[in-house]
Design an enzyme around this catalytic site. Sequence first.
Site, short mmCIF file in Angstrom:
data_model
loop_
_atom_site.label_atom_id
_atom_site.label_comp_id
_atom_site.label_asym_id
_atom_site.label_seq_id
_atom_site.Cartn_x
_atom_site.Cartn_y
_atom_site.Cartn_z
CE LYS A 1 32.10 49.80 29.20
NZ LYS A 1 30.92 49.95 28.35
CG ASP B 1 27.69 39.63 29.16
OD1 ASP B 1 27.23 38.85 28.32
OD2 ASP B 1 28.66 40.37 28.93
P1 AMP Z 1 31.58 43.83 27.01
O1 AMP Z 1 31.88 43.36 25.64
O2 AMP Z 1 32.06 45.21 27.30
O3 AMP Z 1 30.17 43.62 27.41
O4 AMP Z 1 32.46 42.91 27.96
C1 AMP Z 1 32.29 41.51 28.08
C2 AMP Z 1 33.20 40.98 29.17
O5 AMP Z 1 34.57 41.16 28.83
C3 AMP Z 1 33.02 41.64 30.52
O6 AMP Z 1 33.22 40.69 31.52
C4 AMP Z 1 34.10 42.68 30.53
O7 AMP Z 1 34.46 43.05 31.82
C5 AMP Z 1 35.23 41.95 29.82
N1 AMP Z 1 36.15 42.88 29.16
C6 AMP Z 1 35.92 43.63 28.05
N2 AMP Z 1 36.99 44.37 27.73
C7 AMP Z 1 37.94 44.11 28.65
C8 AMP Z 1 39.28 44.58 28.88
N3 AMP Z 1 39.86 45.46 28.07
N4 AMP Z 1 39.94 44.08 29.94
C9 AMP Z 1 39.36 43.20 30.76
N5 AMP Z 1 38.12 42.72 30.62
C10 AMP Z 1 37.41 43.16 29.57
MG MG Z 2 29.12 44.16 28.99
#
Ligand code: AMP
Ligand code: MG
Length: 489
Positions: A111, A250
Amino acid sequence: MVMRLPFDNTYARLPSGFYERLDPWPVAEPKWVALNRDVAELLGFDPAALDSAEGLAIFAGNVVPEGAEPIATAYAGHQFGGFVPRLGDGRAILLGEVVGRDGVRRDVQLKGSGPTPYSRRGDGRSALGPVLREYLVSEAMAALGVPTTRALAAVWSGEPVYRENVEPGGVFTRVAQSHLRVGTFEYFAAREDRASLEILTKYAVSRHYPEAADAEIPALALLEGVIGRQARLVAHWMSLGFIHGVMNTDNTSISGETIDYGPCAFLDVYDPAKRFSSIDERGRYAYGNQANIALWNLARLAESLLPLLAEDQETAVARAEAALGGFAGHFQEAWTQRFAAKIGIAEPVAEDRDQVLAFLDLLSTHGVDFTLAFRHLASAVTPDAEAFQGLFSQPQAVKPWVEGWRKHLRERGISAVAASEIMRKTNPVFIPRNHRIEEVIQAGRQGDFGPFRRLHEVLQRPFEEQPESAIYESAPEPHEVVQATFCGT
Ligand code: AMP
Ligand code: MG
């Protein structure tokens, strides 16, 4: 020669629409923050071999071990109630799967390993702070007995990431029973891709609910299975004062593990309306709303599975509704079991709930720390209740409840010894307190991982008194209270 790891990658053998194949992007100057030898062993890896320059290069994303087939997986999701048809791993790469010593198949995922076709406007990177938080909190949850993803490694990337401030970057290696989410089902359902939905369902059943394969309608048995596990999971969270913070679909796993420790936090003072996440303005994911939200998320799973529940829509909807109708019962049962144990009762009956609710009421009325109150309650089972009553600014206020509770235990035939024994096994001394996590993150940003290591060590044995680490027990002083947490993405 590149190190070989014993991967067996079933997801990468699914049709190409399930993922994009790509390697992680290298980082400039990786340094170790942590390698989790216990998890390495669980996976059947050799910790000594991983604890090397080559291991570091692997967990930084600079070298792809032999046997890995790196992919970014596709999924959709409802975020704060709004549907996003294409999310996917925007900053994560699944290296592969391994069958561990316990026979369980698990994903090994980096990650913060750089951009993917799902990154949208993101940089694919992770700041070090959230890496430290996820490492500590997920490992604490595992030690507390909660189903959760695990931490295998944390690496300092040697590169800055640009958020509100410039932050040091990090790469986290997460281990999960799988990364299938409610959002994975939503992805194919939204595209009306029935064939893929069938493949996904079959895959999820064989990986997580093998008994459902023999059911008359496997998709329905899968749905029922996920409903049961999610209901029990949320009850377990609540019994520890845990607030996930971003229960989007998600981030709701099909295996029933806690996943994605973004803006998560623990209750200090008991308050059902408590939320920490700075972006959760309306308290959608507040402590006391988590069961409602889990059910809402499961309804999205049910909708996605409709085409597989029956040939005609009406029957499918009736089946989905009946399954969702089971959630409340599972949740109530698990909640009662967990909270009754917290007041010393192993085999609860209906009236025990009232005892618990009255106690929680007292905590919120008097603004008492959730974790300390339950932990010290064991000492109040006999008339010497000083440690416990001292938590209340008006000790008299809690007396009637305590006396009623002792009487209740006597009437239920539960001895003081039996009650305090179960309470000490159920009510932790140590949780990853928000202000301690903040301290760890602040120090880590400066390259000092001493606080990280100490806290991690203490949280390995959360139910044991550790007098030398008593400072980690305490509730925050007023100036230490964490008011808000951030996703940090
Ligand atoms: P999360 O908040 O970690 O559950 O992420 C929600 C969505 O945003 C997922 O599709 C992640 O892959 C995307 N995402 C979160 N942070 C980033 C980042 N720094 N760069 C690209 N995609 C991100
Ligand atoms: Mg997530």
